[in-house]
Design a protein around this motif. Structure first.
Motif, mmCIF file in Angstrom:
data_model
loop_
_atom_site.group_PDB
_atom_site.id
_atom_site.type_symbol
_atom_site.label_atom_id
_atom_site.label_comp_id
_atom_site.label_asym_id
_atom_site.label_seq_id
_atom_site.Cartn_x
_atom_site.Cartn_y
_atom_site.Cartn_z
ATOM 1 N N MET A 43 -27.622 114.417 88.421
ATOM 2 C CA MET A 43 -27.350 114.093 87.029
ATOM 3 C C MET A 43 -26.738 112.688 86.888
ATOM 4 N N ARG A 44 -25.967 112.280 87.912
ATOM 5 C CA ARG A 44 -25.336 110.969 87.843
ATOM 6 C C ARG A 44 -26.375 109.848 87.832
ATOM 7 N N GLY A 45 -27.428 109.996 88.620
ATOM 8 C CA GLY A 45 -28.496 109.000 88.652
ATOM 9 C C GLY A 45 -29.197 108.866 87.311
ATOM 10 N N GLU A 46 -29.385 109.991 86.642
ATOM 11 C CA GLU A 46 -30.030 109.950 85.331
ATOM 12 C C GLU A 46 -29.167 109.200 84.321
ATOM 13 N N LEU A 47 -27.849 109.366 84.413
ATOM 14 C CA LEU A 47 -26.949 108.658 83.502
ATOM 15 C C LEU A 47 -26.979 107.151 83.750
ATOM 16 N N VAL A 48 -27.043 106.762 85.014
ATOM 17 C CA VAL A 48 -27.098 105.334 85.340
ATOM 18 C C VAL A 48 -28.397 104.731 84.814
ATOM 19 N N ILE A 49 -29.501 105.408 85.071
ATOM 20 C CA ILE A 49 -30.802 104.901 84.600
ATOM 21 C C ILE A 49 -30.842 104.877 83.081
ATOM 22 N N SER A 50 -30.354 105.915 82.430
ATOM 23 C CA SER A 50 -30.322 105.945 80.966
ATOM 24 C C SER A 50 -29.444 104.833 80.407
ATOM 25 N N SER A 51 -28.321 104.572 81.070
ATOM 26 C CA SER A 51 -27.444 103.485 80.622
ATOM 27 C C SER A 51 -28.137 102.132 80.738
ATOM 28 N N LEU A 52 -28.816 101.896 81.853
ATOM 29 C CA LEU A 52 -29.536 100.635 82.044
ATOM 30 C C LEU A 52 -30.666 100.477 81.018
ATOM 31 N N LEU A 53 -31.403 101.561 80.789
ATOM 32 C CA LEU A 53 -32.471 101.507 79.785
ATOM 33 C C LEU A 53 -31.902 101.240 78.395
ATOM 34 N N SER A 54 -30.773 101.886 78.085
ATOM 35 C CA SER A 54 -30.145 101.684 76.772
ATOM 36 C C SER A 54 -29.678 100.247 76.597
ATOM 37 N N MET A 55 -29.019 99.691 77.613
ATOM 38 C CA MET A 55 -28.538 98.307 77.520
ATOM 39 C C MET A 55 -29.698 97.324 77.383
ATOM 40 N N THR A 56 -30.768 97.571 78.129
ATOM 41 C CA THR A 56 -31.950 96.719 78.002
ATOM 42 C C THR A 56 -32.533 96.821 76.595
ATOM 43 N N GLY A 57 -32.629 98.043 76.091
ATOM 44 C CA GLY A 57 -33.153 98.254 74.740
ATOM 45 C C GLY A 57 -32.303 97.585 73.686
ATOM 46 N N ILE A 58 -30.987 97.706 73.799
ATOM 47 C CA ILE A 58 -30.094 97.076 72.829
ATOM 48 C C ILE A 58 -30.240 95.560 72.881
ATOM 49 N N ALA A 59 -30.353 94.999 74.078
ATOM 50 C CA ALA A 59 -30.542 93.548 74.213
ATOM 51 C C ALA A 59 -31.840 93.101 73.545
ATOM 52 N N PHE A 60 -32.923 93.841 73.768
ATOM 53 C CA PHE A 60 -34.206 93.503 73.136
ATOM 54 C C PHE A 60 -34.110 93.605 71.617
ATOM 55 N N VAL A 61 -33.467 94.655 71.123
ATOM 56 C CA VAL A 61 -33.334 94.827 69.669
ATOM 57 C C VAL A 61 -32.508 93.692 69.073
ATOM 58 N N LEU A 62 -31.401 93.342 69.704
ATOM 59 C CA LEU A 62 -30.567 92.253 69.188
ATOM 60 C C LEU A 62 -31.310 90.922 69.196
ATOM 61 N N LEU A 63 -32.031 90.629 70.282
ATOM 62 C CA LEU A 63 -32.841 89.405 70.315
ATOM 63 C C LEU A 63 -33.897 89.423 69.209
ATOM 64 N N GLY A 64 -34.531 90.573 69.027
ATOM 65 C CA GLY A 64 -35.556 90.700 67.985
ATOM 66 C C GLY A 64 -34.996 90.483 66.599
ATOM 67 N N ILE A 65 -33.821 91.034 66.335
ATOM 68 C CA ILE A 65 -33.202 90.854 65.011
ATOM 69 C C ILE A 65 -32.847 89.386 64.786
ATOM 70 N N LEU A 66 -32.292 88.743 65.805
ATOM 71 C CA LEU A 66 -31.968 87.320 65.665
ATOM 72 C C LEU A 66 -33.215 86.480 65.409
ATOM 73 N N MET A 67 -34.296 86.800 66.096
ATOM 74 C CA MET A 67 -35.535 86.040 65.880
ATOM 75 C C MET A 67 -36.122 86.345 64.512
ATOM 76 N N TRP A 68 -36.180 87.621 64.166
ATOM 77 C CA TRP A 68 -36.853 88.040 62.936
ATOM 78 C C TRP A 68 -36.070 87.627 61.692
ATOM 79 N N ARG A 69 -34.785 87.926 61.664
ATOM 80 C CA ARG A 69 -33.989 87.690 60.459
ATOM 81 C C ARG A 69 -33.393 86.287 60.388
ATOM 82 N N LYS A 70 -33.030 85.733 61.525
ATOM 83 C CA LYS A 70 -32.341 84.435 61.536
ATOM 84 C C LYS A 70 -33.241 83.283 61.960
ATOM 85 N N ASP A 71 -34.508 83.562 62.229
ATOM 86 C CA ASP A 71 -35.480 82.532 62.641
ATOM 87 C C ASP A 71 -35.003 81.733 63.849
#
Length: 108
Positions: free
Chosen positions: A1-29
């Motif tokens: 179960m610990r491995g799944e939490l680590v992988i889920s955390s890494l996927l979540s952080m990557t996803g949040i980074a992509f979303v934040l970059l996308g919002i900055l590009m889309w809304r703030k040009d």
């Protein structure tokens, strides 16, 4: 179960980074968040349209990573969602690059 939490955390952080970059590009040009060679041949008139499309692609891809992180907690093959999302990201980005970033050829 610990491995799944680590992988889920890494996927979540990557996803949040992509979303934040996308919002900055889309809304703030913020086209400068991309490497220069990605937009060097995009005309000044089309840059705003280009960066909005790229921002939305980043948001979609980040969402697939976040969804994958949640799915991975309940299903051991949840990572497949991020792979599919990333493949779609690559296909869409290459399509947009070909559409907007073609070098201008001099006619003789």
């Amino acid at each position: 179960m610990r491995g799944e939490l680590v992988i889920s955390s890494l996927l979540s952080m990557t996803g949040i980074a992509f979303v934040l970059l996308g919002i900055l590009m889309w809304r703030k040009d913020k086209i400068e968040l991309l490497h220069y060679y990605h937009y060097k041949n995009v005309s000044k008139e089309e840059r705003q349209h280009y960066v909005k499309i790229v921002g939305k692609i980043y948001i979609f891809s980040g969402g697939s990573f976040i969804l994958s992180a949640i799915a991975f907690l309940f299903w051991k093959y949840g990572w497949i969602i991020s792979v599919i999302g990333f493949i779609m990201f690559l296909i869409r980005m290459s399509h947009i690059q070909n559409r907007f970033n073609k070098p201008k050829r001099n006619k003789l």
